[in-house]
Design a protein around this motif. Structure first.
Motif, short mmCIF file in Angstrom:
data_model
loop_
_atom_site.label_atom_id
_atom_site.label_comp_id
_atom_site.label_asym_id
_atom_site.label_seq_id
_atom_site.Cartn_x
_atom_site.Cartn_y
_atom_site.Cartn_z
N GLU A 30 -2.94 -3.87 -0.81
CA GLU A 30 -2.20 -2.62 -0.65
C GLU A 30 -2.86 -1.49 -1.44
O GLU A 30 -2.85 -0.33 -1.02
N LYS A 33 -5.24 0.47 0.55
CA LYS A 33 -4.61 1.40 1.49
C LYS A 33 -4.19 2.68 0.79
O LYS A 33 -4.34 3.78 1.33
N LYS A 34 -3.69 2.55 -0.42
CA LYS A 34 -3.11 3.70 -1.11
C LYS A 34 -4.13 4.53 -1.87
O LYS A 34 -3.88 5.68 -2.21
N THR A 36 -8.07 5.83 -2.05
CA THR A 36 -9.38 5.95 -1.41
C THR A 36 -10.51 5.80 -2.42
O THR A 36 -11.68 5.74 -2.02
N GLU A 77 -4.15 -8.73 5.92
CA GLU A 77 -4.90 -7.55 6.35
C GLU A 77 -4.48 -7.11 7.75
O GLU A 77 -4.19 -5.95 7.99
N LYS A 80 -1.39 -5.16 8.37
CA LYS A 80 -1.37 -3.78 7.89
C LYS A 80 -2.60 -3.10 8.47
O LYS A 80 -3.67 -3.15 7.90
N ALA A 82 -3.92 -0.18 8.78
CA ALA A 82 -4.75 0.76 8.03
C ALA A 82 -5.64 0.01 7.04
O ALA A 82 -6.80 0.37 6.83
N ILE A 83 -5.10 -1.04 6.43
CA ILE A 83 -5.87 -1.82 5.47
C ILE A 83 -6.96 -2.60 6.20
O ILE A 83 -8.11 -2.64 5.76
N LYS A 86 -9.83 -0.41 7.10
CA LYS A 86 -10.63 0.00 5.94
C LYS A 86 -11.47 -1.17 5.42
O LYS A 86 -12.63 -1.01 5.08
#
Length: 219
Positions: A30, A33-34, A36, A77, A80, A82-83, A86
């Motif tokens: 997480e 994700k939060k 950058t 992963e 989620k 977005a995770i 990335k």
């Protein structure tokens, strides 16, 4: 450390301290994700087994335990998006290893049981058969009274049925202005050298310098 029931590689969140360990894994993902400023570069997992059963069986068991945690992280992963996106762009390294029977760990844990009946004899058997571990385990089973082996099986071996894991990050470098802000917001992401630069920017003996140095010491 993620622990398993005997002869199992199923991940059980409610077993022992597994819930807290799995939360650590989820929180680590997480964080990507939060923030950058952070990227995961490596996920290292090693599976272990206790001595009961054959060495060949336990090597496969420890490998399956390591793979089970890797699969859990990948599901985490993919759940989620977005995770997952990335992480796929960074392509973190998965290093999955199987250790098999953890006899070194066995010896360490034995040290926590000074009142184990015939503990010195247990140590002697372990030292006597370093290259014949299946036979060594058989000798442990033959110890008299049988309650000795029962204690090994129920009190010592459970700690050996586990995965150990490590998640490695890279954190980007921060300029002085950013690092000043990060001292208050996310000091855990600053390197020690960045902390020193921020402290020096305030000047020795100033409240700002003392605050940053105290934070550096804490982290």
């Amino acid at each position: 450390r993620l622990q398993f029931r005997q002869d199992s590689y199923n991940i059980l969140p409610g077993f022992k301290n597994n819930r807290a360990e799995l939360d650590t894994v989820s929180n680590s993902i997480e964080l990507v994700k939060k923030n950058t400023d952070v990227r995961i570069i490596g996920i290292y997992i090693t599976g272990y087994a206790s001595p009961e059963g054959s060495m060949a069986h336990n090597m496969a068991l420890s490998e399956n335990r390591a793979k089970a945690l890797a699969d859990y992280i990948r599901r985490c992963e993919s759940g989620k998006e977005a995770i997952a996106k990335k992480l796929s762009s960074v392509n973190p390294k998965y290093d999955i290893a199987a250790y098999g029977e953890d006899w070194e760990g066995f010896v360490r844990v034995l040290g926590d049981f000074p009142n184990l009946l015939k503990r010195d004899e247990v140590y002697e058997i372990i030292e006597r058969y370093p290259d014949e571990r299946d036979f060594c385990e058989l000798q442990l089973q033959k110890l008299v009274p049988p309650t000795i082996y029962h204690r090994l099986l129920t009190e010592i071996y459970p700690a050996l049925r586990r995965n150990e894991y490590r998640i490695e990050y890279n954190v980007r470098n921060f300029n002085l202005e950013e690092a000043r802000r990060m001292v208050d917001e996310r000091p855990d992401l600053l390197s020690l050298s960045e902390m020193y630069k921020v402290a020096d920017s305030y000047g020795k003996g100033t409240p700002g310098y003392d605050k940053v140095m105290a934070t550096a010491l804490r982290y």
